[in-house]
Design a protein around this motif. Structure first.
Motif, PDB file in Angstrom:
ATOM      1  N   ASN A 272       8.768 -31.856  -9.309  1.00 45.50           N
ATOM      2  CA  ASN A 272       7.387 -30.023  -9.931  1.00 45.50           C
ATOM      3  C   ASN A 272       8.699 -28.763  -9.692  1.00 45.50           C
ATOM      4  O   ASN A 272       9.802 -29.149 -10.336  1.00 45.50           O
ATOM      5  CB  ASN A 272       6.642 -30.295  -9.678  1.00 45.50           C
ATOM      6  N   ASP A 273       7.974 -28.350  -8.950  1.00 50.33           N
ATOM      7  CA  ASP A 273       8.930 -26.924  -9.182  1.00 50.33           C
ATOM      8  C   ASP A 273       8.621 -27.076  -7.174  1.00 50.33           C
ATOM      9  O   ASP A 273       9.790 -25.437  -7.046  1.00 50.33           O
ATOM     10  CB  ASP A 273       7.866 -25.998  -9.568  1.00 50.33           C
ATOM     11  N   ASP A 281       1.063 -27.692  -6.268  1.00 47.58           N
ATOM     12  CA  ASP A 281       2.006 -27.526  -7.641  1.00 47.58           C
ATOM     13  C   ASP A 281       1.978 -28.959  -8.189  1.00 47.58           C
ATOM     14  O   ASP A 281       2.041 -29.884  -7.809  1.00 47.58           O
ATOM     15  CB  ASP A 281       3.468 -27.794  -6.511  1.00 47.58           C
ATOM     16  N   HIS A 282       1.331 -28.723  -9.059  1.00 54.04           N
ATOM     17  CA  HIS A 282       1.274 -30.121  -9.980  1.00 54.04           C
ATOM     18  C   HIS A 282       2.004 -30.387 -11.439  1.00 54.04           C
ATOM     19  O   HIS A 282       1.740 -30.711 -12.020  1.00 54.04           O
ATOM     20  CB  HIS A 282      -0.870 -30.223 -10.392  1.00 54.04           C
ATOM     21  N   ASN A 283       3.251 -29.089 -11.520  1.00 49.60           N
ATOM     22  CA  ASN A 283       3.832 -29.325 -12.944  1.00 49.60           C
ATOM     23  C   ASN A 283       4.749 -30.740 -12.729  1.00 49.60           C
ATOM     24  O   ASN A 283       6.278 -29.535 -12.311  1.00 49.60           O
ATOM     25  CB  ASN A 283       4.454 -28.176 -12.527  1.00 49.60           C
ATOM     26  N   TRP A 284       4.311 -31.546 -12.508  1.00 52.56           N
ATOM     27  CA  TRP A 284       5.272 -33.174 -12.438  1.00 52.56           C
ATOM     28  C   TRP A 284       5.946 -33.108 -13.746  1.00 52.56           C
ATOM     29  O   TRP A 284       5.152 -33.014 -15.133  1.00 52.56           O
ATOM     30  CB  TRP A 284       4.419 -34.033 -12.322  1.00 52.56           C
ATOM     31  N   LYS A 285       6.923 -32.850 -13.846  1.00 56.81           N
ATOM     32  CA  LYS A 285       7.772 -33.445 -15.329  1.00 56.81           C
ATOM     33  C   LYS A 285       7.268 -34.615 -15.500  1.00 56.81           C
ATOM     34  O   LYS A 285       7.433 -35.814 -14.805  1.00 56.81           O
ATOM     35  CB  LYS A 285       9.491 -33.585 -15.367  1.00 56.81           C
ATOM     36  N   GLN A 502       6.432 -19.590 -20.398  1.00 56.18           N
ATOM     37  CA  GLN A 502       4.931 -19.248 -19.580  1.00 56.18           C
ATOM     38  C   GLN A 502       4.683 -17.701 -19.298  1.00 56.18           C
ATOM     39  O   GLN A 502       5.606 -17.020 -19.150  1.00 56.18           O
ATOM     40  CB  GLN A 502       5.454 -20.233 -18.388  1.00 56.18           C
ATOM     41  N   SER A 528       2.115 -22.272 -21.457  1.00 50.15           N
ATOM     42  CA  SER A 528       3.728 -23.372 -20.652  1.00 50.15           C
ATOM     43  C   SER A 528       5.262 -22.870 -21.657  1.00 50.15           C
ATOM     44  O   SER A 528       5.116 -22.793 -22.954  1.00 50.15           O
ATOM     45  CB  SER A 528       2.795 -24.538 -21.129  1.00 50.15           C
TER      46      SER A 528
END
Ligand code: FHN
Length: 574
Positions: A272-273, A281-285, A502, A528
């Motif tokens: 993620n980040d 942090d929910h920005n999973w690739k 973003q 984003s």
């Protein structure tokens, strides 16, 4: 002390030199397994997983393993976190098994991050899992034993920078350097890692000479160990040195646009980040993005070290598990196109990437191609003996020639998605005509459509990426990098850009120059990096008809990353 993300890392190929005192080892043989592995697991785990990016009821910006620094937590307030670290669900077999399932061939786990906390029973300090936490288990022992049991190479991460050790800065640094050497000795003698992955080398007290000595120590203790270039000052941009100890380069959170030709290198990246587990942090690739990045990196001759951040309970986040299992399913079928492959012989391929093996080209098709269209392999002179989908090796795909290009009929295998791999058996070594970018001409409406794939990208960071089946120009993280097209234009045009940015990076300026004319935009927040919007940039005029260069470059107010740019259009003004 700056978090390195604030530093401009211009990653250029540093000159690796093993200091004269090194035993002359056949380095190639030592590096072979690592070069063939291509894919590894990074693990950031420590007591920072207890707050997990939250402090006094607030989410702290940035990666969670930096919380002590970012939230300016006094040591006396940070130390009690150790007493709360008791990961009852830690299971080395499960974590190593997940790496294997994903198709990863090695792993690198943090033994000591910047907070100085040791994840083993360290001899020279009580600031470790035995002396300061109720956990009383040797994480390095359990992970190294399990790696050997499951046939995964074991690597240890060790931070040179240490926020807690009283001598780790200023005039007492030599004393700390001895402590550091003692710990590295302990780690190598007790756990025999295949890789030592240093970090935190940017501090001013750490010198290339200290790095050379530390590299020498590692190789003396274990001659076939592999050590990254952060043992010294090789991560150019944080104190460049003419020669730097270390066996491979370490671009971080980026894939060098053209790799680092002639050198071993490994891109390390978060899932993620945040490197450490971060609740917010929910920005999973996506697994699709991971697969495409793995193919991209391998096509440039590099390795991919993908990070997981276990929780304070010792659990791997479900989002990481789910994606790694999907990547593993793809690797089961397509692993031959990654493991032990070499770099692409082509320039840029608009539809994807290429990796190579003796007598074979693996074509990684990311773009959506319609079943009745042909895949154009530009400038391939070799005779093609056979073409087949790697997932269906018995299915021969028809090929034909169009000028210098090879055409492959992908038929029912055409699809959008992670990565369709075609296997081309060729006669002899790859023989490819370098295809220069073409001059773009107007369409029937007089519009000049400048696509990301057709751009010439200048700079070490900027590169194309494929998201959702379409290509855009991304990783625009250096103000010196720009994109360029050659067009055949005449007259006045209004300019439009299809871009994404973003919120955190919006507000920078982009300049569009066409010949001697220019217009500018302030890059807006589109929500984003993957939400694209058309932005009108004003008008330009081309005085003399004929070929002219269109350049898009960062302007004022650069905020770390400019934008993702999918297309520029020049629309003739009637
Ligand atoms: O500051 C660290 C960061 O926390 C993380 O460990 C990364 C991983 O390569 N290394 C440093 C930043 O470059």
């Amino acid at each position: 002390m700056l978090h390195p993300s604030f530093l401009t890392l211009l990653f250029v190929a540093p000159l690796f030199a093993t200091p004269a005192s090194q035993p002359a080892m056949p380095d190639d043989r030592r590096m072979d397994w690592w070069r063939q592995a291509r894919f590894g697991m990074f693990i950031h785990w420590g007591i920072y997983s207890v707050p997990a990016g939250e402090w006094k009821g607030k989410t702290v910006d940035g990666p969670s393993e930096w919380i002590m620094h970012t939230a300016q937590i006094p040591i006396a307030e940070y130390e009690p976190l150790a007493a709360r670290f008791n990961p009852k669900h830690f299971d080395a077999a499960k974590i190593v098994g997940l790496a294997r399932t994903a198709g990863m061939k090695y792993l690198v786990i943090t033994s000591k991050h910047h907070d100085g906390f040791c994840m083993w029973d360290a001899k020279e300090t009580e600031w470790d899992v035995f002396g300061a936490s109720p956990f009383h288990r040797d994480v390095m022992r359990e992970m190294s034993d399990e790696c050997r049991k499951q046939g995964i190479r074991f690597g240890v991460y060790y931070s040179i920078m240490d926020w807690r050790h009283p001598d780790a800065r200023g005039e007492n640094f030599p004393k700390y350097a001895e402590y550091l050497r003692g710990q590295v000795t302990e780690l190598i003698e007790n756990y025999s890692p295949d890789i030592l992955w240093f970090d935190g080398e940017w501090i001013e007290e750490w010198t290339p000479a200290l790095g050379d000595d530390l590299y020498a120590l590692c190789r003396e203790l274990k001659p076939d160990i592999i050590v990254n270039n952060r043992v010294g000052k090789g991560r150019v941009g944080m104190g460049p040195s003419k020669t730097s100890a270390g066996d491979f380069g370490t671009p971080e959170q980026e894939i060098p646009a053209r790799g680092i030709p002639g050198y071993d290198w490994e891109t390390c990246m978060t899932f993620n980040d945040s490197w450490g587990y971060k609740t917010a942090d929910h920005n999973w690739k996506s697994s699709e993005r991971i697969i495409q990045m793995l193919a991209d990196i391998a096509s440039k001759g590099g390795n991919f070290l993908l990070n997981i951040g276990p929780t304070s309970d010792g659990e791997v986040p479900a989002e990481s598990i789910e994606r790694l299992e999907e990547v593993g399913e793809w690797m089961k079928v397509n692993g031959d196109s990654i493991y032990a492959t070499g770099p692409s012989p082509f320039g840029r391929l608009s539809w994807g990437r290429c990796t190579t093996a003796p007598g074979v080209l693996y074509l990684h098709v990311f773009s959506t191609i319609s079943p009745d269209s042909m895949l154009v392999v530009p400038g391939l002179r070799n005779e093609v003996l056979r073409a087949a989908p790697l997932e269906a090796p018995a299915t021969v795909l028809p090929t034909s020639r169009q000028g210098d290009d090879l055409l492959v009929a992908t038929g029912p295998y055409a699809r959008s998605g992670a990565d369709l791999v075609l296997r081309l058996e060729i006669a002899g070594a790859p023989d490819v005509i370098e295809v220069p970018p073409t001059t773009i001409r107007a369409d029937g409406e007089g519009v000049l459509q400048l696509r990301a794939d057709d751009a010439t990208l200048i700079g070490d960071r900027v590169q194309t990426q494929i998201q959702g089946g379409q290509t855009d120009i991304g990783f625009w993280t250096s103000p010196e990098d720009f994109a360029r097209w050659e067009v055949d234009a005449a007259g006045r045009y209004s300019v439009e850009l299809d871009l994404a940015c973003q919120p955190a990076n919006a507000g920078g300026e982009a300049i569009i120059r066409v010949g001697g004319s220019e217009c500018r935009i302030t890059v807006p927040d589109t929500g984003s990096w993957t939400q694209f919007r058309t932005v009108k940039a004003g008008t330009i005029s081309v005085q003399a008809p004929g070929p002219v260069l269109v350049v898009v470059a960062p302007g004022e107010g650069f905020t770390g990353a400019l934008m993702n740019l999918r297309e520029v259009r020049l629309i003739p003004e009637r």
